[in-house]
Structures are given as C-alpha cells and as structure tokens.
Scaffold this active site. Structure first.
Site, PDB file in Angstrom:
ATOM      1  CG  ASP A  29       8.053  20.233   9.956  1.00 41.13           C
ATOM      2  OD1 ASP A  29       7.279  19.279  10.169  1.00 41.13           O
ATOM      3  OD2 ASP A  29       9.213  20.259  10.395  1.00 41.13           O
ATOM      4  CD  GLN A  30      11.952  18.383   8.495  1.00 40.23           C
ATOM      5  OE1 GLN A  30      13.008  18.332   7.859  1.00 40.23           O
ATOM      6  NE2 GLN A  30      11.733  19.302   9.420  1.00 40.23           N
ATOM      7  NE  ARG A  83       0.219  10.718   9.862  1.00 42.75           N
ATOM      8  CZ  ARG A  83      -0.145   9.630   9.191  1.00 42.75           C
ATOM      9  NH1 ARG A  83      -1.368   9.163   9.300  1.00 42.75           N
ATOM     10  NH2 ARG A  83       0.707   8.999   8.402  1.00 42.75           N
ATOM     11  N   PRO A  84       2.734  16.700  11.185  1.00 45.96           N
ATOM     12  CG  PRO A  84       4.664  17.464  12.255  1.00 45.96           C
ATOM     13  CD  PRO A  84       3.586  16.440  12.365  1.00 45.96           C
ATOM     14  CE  LYS A 139      -2.169   2.685   3.547  1.00 36.79           C
ATOM     15  NZ  LYS A 139      -1.292   3.315   4.394  1.00 36.79           N
ATOM     16  CG  ASN A 140       2.264   2.895   3.514  1.00 35.95           C
ATOM     17  OD1 ASN A 140       1.112   3.276   3.261  1.00 35.95           O
ATOM     18  ND2 ASN A 140       2.662   2.645   4.751  1.00 35.95           N
ATOM     19  NE  ARG A 157       0.042  12.519   6.909  1.00 34.42           N
ATOM     20  CZ  ARG A 157      -0.321  13.678   7.418  1.00 34.42           C
ATOM     21  NH1 ARG A 157      -1.587  13.923   7.663  1.00 34.42           N
ATOM     22  NH2 ARG A 157       0.566  14.578   7.697  1.00 34.42           N
ATOM     23  NE  ARG A 209      -6.907   5.061   4.672  1.00 29.77           N
ATOM     24  CZ  ARG A 209      -5.972   5.282   5.594  1.00 29.77           C
ATOM     25  NH1 ARG A 209      -6.302   5.375   6.848  1.00 29.77           N
ATOM     26  NH2 ARG A 209      -4.725   5.433   5.260  1.00 29.77           N
ATOM     27  CB  CYS A 211      -4.267   6.423  10.636  1.00 34.23           C
ATOM     28  SG  CYS A 211      -4.803   4.989   9.695  1.00 34.23           S
ATOM     29  CB  ILE A 250       7.019   6.505  14.573  1.00 34.38           C
ATOM     30  CG1 ILE A 250       8.166   5.490  14.435  1.00 34.38           C
ATOM     31  CG2 ILE A 250       6.795   7.318  13.291  1.00 34.38           C
ATOM     32  CD1 ILE A 250       9.471   6.010  13.954  1.00 34.38           C
ATOM     33  CG  ASP A 284       2.946   1.452   9.503  1.00 39.29           C
ATOM     34  OD1 ASP A 284       2.616   2.300  10.350  1.00 39.29           O
ATOM     35  OD2 ASP A 284       3.239   1.742   8.331  1.00 39.29           O
TER      36      ASP A 284
HETATM   37  N1  EPU Z   1       7.215  14.321  10.752  1.00 40.33           N
HETATM   38  C1  EPU Z   1       7.444  15.653  11.008  1.00 40.33           C
HETATM   39  N2  EPU Z   1       7.453  16.527   9.952  1.00 40.33           N
HETATM   40  C2  EPU Z   1       7.252  16.131   8.673  1.00 40.33           C
HETATM   41  C3  EPU Z   1       7.001  14.766   8.415  1.00 40.33           C
HETATM   42  C4  EPU Z   1       6.984  13.877   9.478  1.00 40.33           C
HETATM   43  O1  EPU Z   1       7.655  16.044  12.149  1.00 40.33           O
HETATM   44  O2  EPU Z   1       7.289  16.980   7.766  1.00 40.33           O
HETATM   45  C5  EPU Z   1       7.240  13.352  11.869  1.00 40.33           C
HETATM   46  C6  EPU Z   1       5.902  12.654  12.086  1.00 40.33           C
HETATM   47  O3  EPU Z   1       5.047  13.403  12.895  1.00 40.33           O
HETATM   48  C7  EPU Z   1       6.345  11.322  12.704  1.00 40.33           C
HETATM   49  C8  EPU Z   1       7.699  11.052  12.044  1.00 40.33           C
HETATM   50  O4  EPU Z   1       8.128  12.307  11.529  1.00 40.33           O
HETATM   51  O5  EPU Z   1       6.545  11.502  14.064  1.00 40.33           O
HETATM   52  C9  EPU Z   1       7.684  10.054  10.908  1.00 40.33           C
HETATM   53  O6  EPU Z   1       6.680  10.409   9.961  1.00 40.33           O
HETATM   54  P1  EPU Z   1       6.763   9.988   8.426  1.00 40.33           P
HETATM   55  O7  EPU Z   1       6.788  11.227   7.624  1.00 40.33           O
HETATM   56  O8  EPU Z   1       7.864   8.988   8.250  1.00 40.33           O
HETATM   57  O9  EPU Z   1       5.362   9.275   8.235  1.00 40.33           O
HETATM   58  P2  EPU Z   1       4.368   9.386   7.011  1.00 40.33           P
HETATM   59  O10 EPU Z   1       5.133   9.506   5.748  1.00 40.33           O
HETATM   60  O11 EPU Z   1       3.297  10.376   7.292  1.00 40.33           O
HETATM   61  C10 EPU Z   1       4.377   6.842   6.489  1.00 40.33           C
HETATM   62  C11 EPU Z   1       3.331   5.764   6.350  1.00 40.33           C
HETATM   63  C12 EPU Z   1       2.765   5.426   7.728  1.00 40.33           C
HETATM   64  C13 EPU Z   1       3.904   4.981   8.639  1.00 40.33           C
HETATM   65  C14 EPU Z   1       5.004   6.051   8.683  1.00 40.33           C
HETATM   66  C15 EPU Z   1       6.232   5.622   9.476  1.00 40.33           C
HETATM   67  C16 EPU Z   1       2.449   6.235   4.175  1.00 40.33           C
HETATM   68  C17 EPU Z   1       1.311   6.719   3.355  1.00 40.33           C
HETATM   69  N3  EPU Z   1       2.263   6.247   5.491  1.00 40.33           N
HETATM   70  O12 EPU Z   1       3.696   7.963   7.048  1.00 40.33           O
HETATM   71  O13 EPU Z   1       1.901   4.329   7.514  1.00 40.33           O
HETATM   72  O14 EPU Z   1       3.425   4.755   9.939  1.00 40.33           O
HETATM   73  O15 EPU Z   1       5.423   6.369   7.335  1.00 40.33           O
HETATM   74  O16 EPU Z   1       6.770   4.470   8.944  1.00 40.33           O
HETATM   75  O17 EPU Z   1       3.473   5.812   3.643  1.00 40.33           O
HETATM   76  C18 EPU Z   1       0.075   2.913   7.887  1.00 40.33           C
HETATM   77  O18 EPU Z   1       0.328   2.384   6.794  1.00 40.33           O
HETATM   78  O19 EPU Z   1      -0.734   2.429   8.720  1.00 40.33           O
HETATM   79  C19 EPU Z   1       0.744   4.170   8.226  1.00 40.33           C
HETATM   80  C20 EPU Z   1       0.299   5.002   9.149  1.00 40.33           C
END
Ligand code: EPU
Length: 420
Positions: A125-126, A122-123, A22-23, A93, A398, A117, A328, A306
């Site tokens: 900013d990066q 879930r900022p 999925k991801n 997301r 989903r 979810c 995380i 996950d």
């Molecule tokens: N974060 C920031 N700023 C940013 C981006 C992230 O502070 O700009 C923080 C987040 O708040 C979190 C950490 O960095 O504390 C990691 O977040 P990441 O960006 O890696 O997560 P994501 O890309 O939003 C993806 C998966 C999630 C999975 C996470 C961690 C997708 C669509 N989602 O989320 O998957 O938990 O990586 O591996 O790829 C799931 O599939 O159930 C799911 C939630």
C-alpha cells in the site's frame, strides 16, 4: 532433491570475502530501466535472484553482457515492452521495483504481484500511495498490478510506516518526474543509500538518502556511461559474524563496511564475543558459551530482522533465557520449530520468542522455511553434534552466494548432495 549435509561440531576459523548486497543489487538492476544508455555493474552477488532479475530485464528489451560472474554491462536504450513476465516476477519480492522504474521511464507497467519469502502479510500500500501521489493511476486486479501515468510530478510523500521497498520504489519513480519529490519517514538501510548513489552516478539528483528525509530533484534523462560497484552485503557479513560466535570460532570478514554492522557488533559484545573493527574488514571470535541477551528487531540502524534467525541460533546455545521480539514480520519464527528438532528449547508466541539456552544442539533433518532461516540452519548444523540434513535449498540459493563453498573454506564439513 538437493540437500546440504553438515557434520559438526566445527569451530569456524579463517577468512571470508563478503559478496555484494543482494537487497541492493535487486534494486540496482531494475533501476537501470531508468537509464537511456549503457552502464556496468560490478560486485553483483552470484545468486538466483540476480539471474532472474537479469532475465526479466532482457524480456523487457535490455541487452545484458556478462563480463564475469559478478559483473554485467547493461544496455537499456531500447525497452520494447511494458509487460513484465508474470512467471518470473512472482519468484521474488524485489520484482516490484520494476513498477517505479517503468512508471518513470515509460509511464506504463503491467506486472504480477511480487513473490518472496513468506514472512507474514507483505502489503504494498505504501508503494501505491507514493505512485499515486506522483500522479500515476495504479490498479491491482486478479494478481496483477497495472500502473499508468502521463508525466509523473514531484510532490511531498509521508510514509505511514518505515518501508525499505516503498522508499526505494518511490525514489525510482521520482527520478525522472517533473519537479521535486520529498519522501518523509524514509527507510535508512545501506541499500537505499546504494541505490541513490547509483542513480546519482548515472545523472540523477537525489539528496538525503540514509536519513529519514529524501529529496529527489527530477531530471530529464539518466545518461549511463558509468561503472558502479554494489555495496558489500551487511546481512551476509552479519551471518558470518554470528556463525563465529555460535561455533566459538574466529573469523575475519573481508570486503565489508563495519559502520553498517554496529547493531550486530554491539549484540555480539553483549553475549561475550570479541570484535576487532578495521573499517573495511572485521574479526569476530568467541571462546566461551555465549551469554543470554534480549533482541528487538528494528529498521536500520536497529538490529536487522534479516539477522534475527541467525542470532536465534546463538541464543539457543546461550547461558540463560533470552527473548527476541520481532517487530517487522509476523511470521519470522518458523525456523524455531526446526531448531527445536535439533534440541533447542524455544517457545514462540506471535512476535515474541523465548530461548532457553541449551549446552548443545544435535544434528537432525531440517527444512529451510525462508532465506535467513536457511542460513540459520547452516550455522546450527555447523555448531551441532552429528549430521544435519538441510532441505529446501532454493531459499538459501536466492540470497547467499556459494554458501557451502564459503563455509567449507573456514572449516565446516558441509556438502551439497542430490537425493532421489
Ligand atoms: N509494509 C506495509 N506496507 C507497504 C510496505 C511494507 O505495511 O507498502 C510493512 C511490511 O509488511 C513490514 C514492514 O512494513 O511489516 C517493513 O517492510 P519493508 O517494506 O521494509 O520490507 P521489504 O521492502 O518488503 C526488505 C527486504 C527484506 C527485509 C525487509 C526489512 C528486499 C528485497 N527485501 O523487504 O529482506 O526483511 O526489507 O528490512 O530488500 C531478506 O533479505 O531475507 C528479506 C526478507
């Protein structure tokens, strides 16, 4: 309202074929917006996030042909608008990947804040920091994100935290930029490598994906004219591995990459399970009560967040007290209240939870609070004595293809019921 009715206990036995990730898939689809051509994507998981992604692409002007339920051909030669439909992008997301792709392809995007979810803050900013470093102007106003750029220019970007989404999004934006972009402190998940492989197949020049430094040499154009198969889902495979342990069953998972499962395999062996690794398939079985273990979730190659709730079910049934530290997401222990309704003894405090193992779980009505929590409840219901009714299935649908069909095939007594 739909619910899953699971009657246990059942020891799960047999074979499961793992679907495409999925991801990875939710990033590959928006990545097609960078292509001035036609491409085919195979091994797509048949889940609601993919259906929504395809509808969004169609609204942007892409033409999609479904060859079968796991394979599409997509023509992105004629992108007709840079405004993504708000009602659809807010549903998950990964809709934020449209930003990187459209900034690269069209130099403009208007999109709603992403949904997904509720796991805590879930900022993004990066992501924004990366786009701005490449020369884009990004503003966030009244729940919408506006991005604009004349021509993105390659640069060096250091990620302050390891982020899957920001790494992929900045990589997408950099593919058609002028010059070379370097992403330092990049995330290393298998789906990042998959997106880079896909883009390289279509003519991009990305090196180092899967390490913490990714280098993207900008190219003029992506050509399409190729077929790509989505990487197997590491998290779906891990879910079934942990289901085998929780139910003291014996499962063989086909179509997986066992290299991606090393952290899970290590923990399964620690709790007393058995694993046979065949490279592209894996057998997991357990014939005794699991041992306690401590877990800390980490970015890949660490133990994935996950799979934390699914591991939580195993530890609820373990001999002794285990500790999970979630590093995380702030709010990934919501499922513990649901497991406690089934007789588990879990105390969650902030990002730490203590699991005092019990001998048995008992069926109860429970609510899936997010996608992986839902999968954990299906495992718990299969291991538990009696009937478990699981509600809020939209989360599970989903991300898991035909979860009840796959569980039924390995012996679970599970059915989907529509309730008034
Ligand atoms: N974060 C920031 N700023 C940013 C981006 C992230 O502070 O700009 C923080 C987040 O708040 C979190 C950490 O960095 O504390 C990691 O977040 P990441 O960006 O890696 O997560 P994501 O890309 O939003 C993806 C998966 C999630 C999975 C996470 C961690 C997708 C669509 N989602 O989320 O998957 O938990 O990586 O591996 O790829 C799931 O599939 O159930 C799911 C939630």
């Amino acid at each position: 309202m739909e619910k899953l009715v699971v009657t246990g206990p059942t020891q799960l036995k047999g074979e499961v074929t793992i679907s495409g990730a999925k991801n990875a898939a939710v990033a590959l689809l928006p990545a097609t917006l960078l292509i001035d051509g036609v491409c085919t994507i195979e091994n797509l998981p048949h889940i609601s996030d993919i259906e929504i992604s395809c509808t969004i692409l169609e609204k942007l002007g892409a033409k999609i042909t479904w060859n079968d339920k796991h394979c599409i051909t997509i023509d992105t030669r004629n992108i007709t608008t840079t405004k993504a439909p708000l009602d659809l992008t807010s549903k998950f997301r990964a809709s934020y990947y449209i930003i990187g792709s459209m900034l690269g392809r069209k130099g403009e995007i208007e999109v709603g804040m992403p949904g997904g979810c509720k796991l805590g803050a879930r900022p993004i900013d990066q992501h924004i920091k990366g786009f701005e470093a490449l020369g884009a102007t990004v503003t966030v106003e009244k729940g919408k994100i506006y991005g604009k750029a004349k021509k993105l220019k390659g640069t060096s970007i250091y990620m302050d935290i390891v982020s899957v989404g920001a790494t992929i999004n900045v990589m997408l934006a950099a593919v058609l930029a002028k010059g070379t972009t370097t992403i330092d402190n990049a995330a290393k998940e298998p789906h990042i490598v998959d997106v880079a492989n896909f883009l390289n197949t279509m003519g991009a020049d990305i090196r180092g994906a899967g390490t913490d430094v990714i280098k993207i040499n900008g190219v003029e154009k992506l050509h399409g004219n190729a077929t790509y198969s989505v990487v197997p889902d590491q998290i779906e495979a891990g879910t079934f591995m942990l289901a085998a342990v929780a139910t003291r069953g014996d499962l063989t998972l086909k179509n997986c990459i066992t290299k991606h499962l090393e952290s899970i395999t290590a923990k399964i062996i620690e709790v007393g399970g058995n694993v046979e690794d065949y490279g592209d398939s894996i057998r997991v079985w357990c014939n005794k009560r699991p041992n306690k273990a401590n877990i800390k979730t980490l970015p890949y190659p660490g133990f994935p967040t996950d799979l934390q709730p699914q591991m939580g079910v195993v530890l609820s049934l373990a001999n002794g007290t285990s500790v999970i530290n979630e590093s995380i997401w702030e709010s990934r222990f919501q499922y513990t209240d649901e497991l406690n309704k089934m007789g588990a003894k879990i105390t969650a405090q902030g990002k730490t939870a203590f699991f005092e193992g019990v001998k048995k779980l008992y069926g109860a009505p429970v609510y899936s609070t997010d996608l992986r929590a839902g999968a954990a409840l299906v495992i718990a219901g299969t291991a538990a004595q009696g009937e478990t009714d699981i509600y809020n299935l939209q989360h599970i649908d989903r991300g898991y293809e035909d979860i009840e069909g796959k569980f039924r095939k390995i012996g679970a007594n599970i059915k989907r019921v529509t309730e008034e």
